[in-house]
Design an enzyme around this catalytic site. Sequence first.
Site, PDB file in Angstrom:
ATOM      1  N   ASP A 219      64.377 108.811  34.950  1.00 45.05           N
ATOM      2  CA  ASP A 219      63.675 109.265  36.162  1.00 45.05           C
ATOM      3  C   ASP A 219      64.492 110.335  36.879  1.00 45.05           C
ATOM      4  O   ASP A 219      63.940 111.298  37.411  1.00 45.05           O
ATOM      5  CB  ASP A 219      63.433 108.087  37.111  1.00 45.05           C
ATOM      6  CG  ASP A 219      62.647 106.962  36.451  1.00 45.05           C
ATOM      7  OD1 ASP A 219      61.766 107.262  35.619  1.00 45.05           O
ATOM      8  OD2 ASP A 219      62.919 105.785  36.765  1.00 45.05           O
TER       9      ASP A 219
ATOM     10  N   ALA B 230      68.106 106.569  34.668  1.00 46.23           N
ATOM     11  CA  ALA B 230      68.602 107.894  34.296  1.00 46.23           C
ATOM     12  C   ALA B 230      67.461 108.812  33.862  1.00 46.23           C
ATOM     13  O   ALA B 230      67.484 110.014  34.145  1.00 46.23           O
ATOM     14  CB  ALA B 230      69.648 107.778  33.192  1.00 46.23           C
TER      15      ALA B 230
END
Length: 325
Positions: free
Chosen positions: A255, A253
Amino acid sequence: MKSTDVLCIGESMALFVPAESGPPDEVRKWVRTIGGAESNVACHLPALGFTSAWVSAVGDDPFGRALVREIGAAGVDVSAVVVDPTRPTGLYIKESGADGSPVRYYRKGSAASGMDAGLLGKLDLDGVRVIHLSGITPALSDGCLDLVRALMERPRGDTLVSFDVNFRPALWAGRDPSVLAGLAARADILLAGEDEAERVWGTGDPARLRAAVPGPKTLVVKHGARGVTLIDGDEAPLFSPALQVDVVEPVGAGDAFAAGFLAATLRGDDPATRLRRGHLQAAATLLTHDDVGRPLPASVVETLLGADEAAWAAAKLTDKGVVGG
């Protein structure tokens, strides 16, 4: 490597997740996929309307070939990836669950850990708008640290350097984590979770962190499920609450948020929209077991981007769509 909007540099590995329920020592069936902070960001960007490239080193083995093929299939330029004939592609194993995913890494001596500053001379950086790095790479080896330092120290022109701290305690065992602070200070865009900022700088408070790290123009502090704070230049801190999401699995999440935020930055969006686009991209990944989830429908994105604060706070994303809002 062709001219690209965002160049992401860092290790990616083969990733194995359970294909059946039960304790990991009893699981007999596993699904092989791929994962890596920088390549995750690269894989999100084509769907967001921007070109991306991923540069790393992989082994001359099936896992390395799978990485290059699957990252390339997401629309990412992988033409500058190095194939190391002697070192293997790294791999890791994780359990999947909404409360967290214990991870075991098998990456010591990997092909990517053999990267060094010599790689920089092989890259054509003309036209690159953003170079995205993370704190994982300098922890892999002295050569990788030299590579990141060289990227930070080179003349940039109009190119921005984005640095996501991504502090991994196991990787820094026996190494000096204060090195991260020195690298982060040279970034243009710095992303950090408040917990990892506490480990590196002794504070996760955005205002105190800004005082400790004045160099980056853009500072993004992630507060987990609570939301994100942006400090852009001399502007006052701007907090944006995260969306409510029926979380399937949380890994990746951060990234996804970085990709959404960078895409919005390149688009020239206002600060609030940059944060919301980051949240929306993160939400798409939270709804899947994969590190890179499918983008949310354009209609959902546009509706939530235009929502007032009350509607944004009331919205909840599930596998069925948006509830409330």
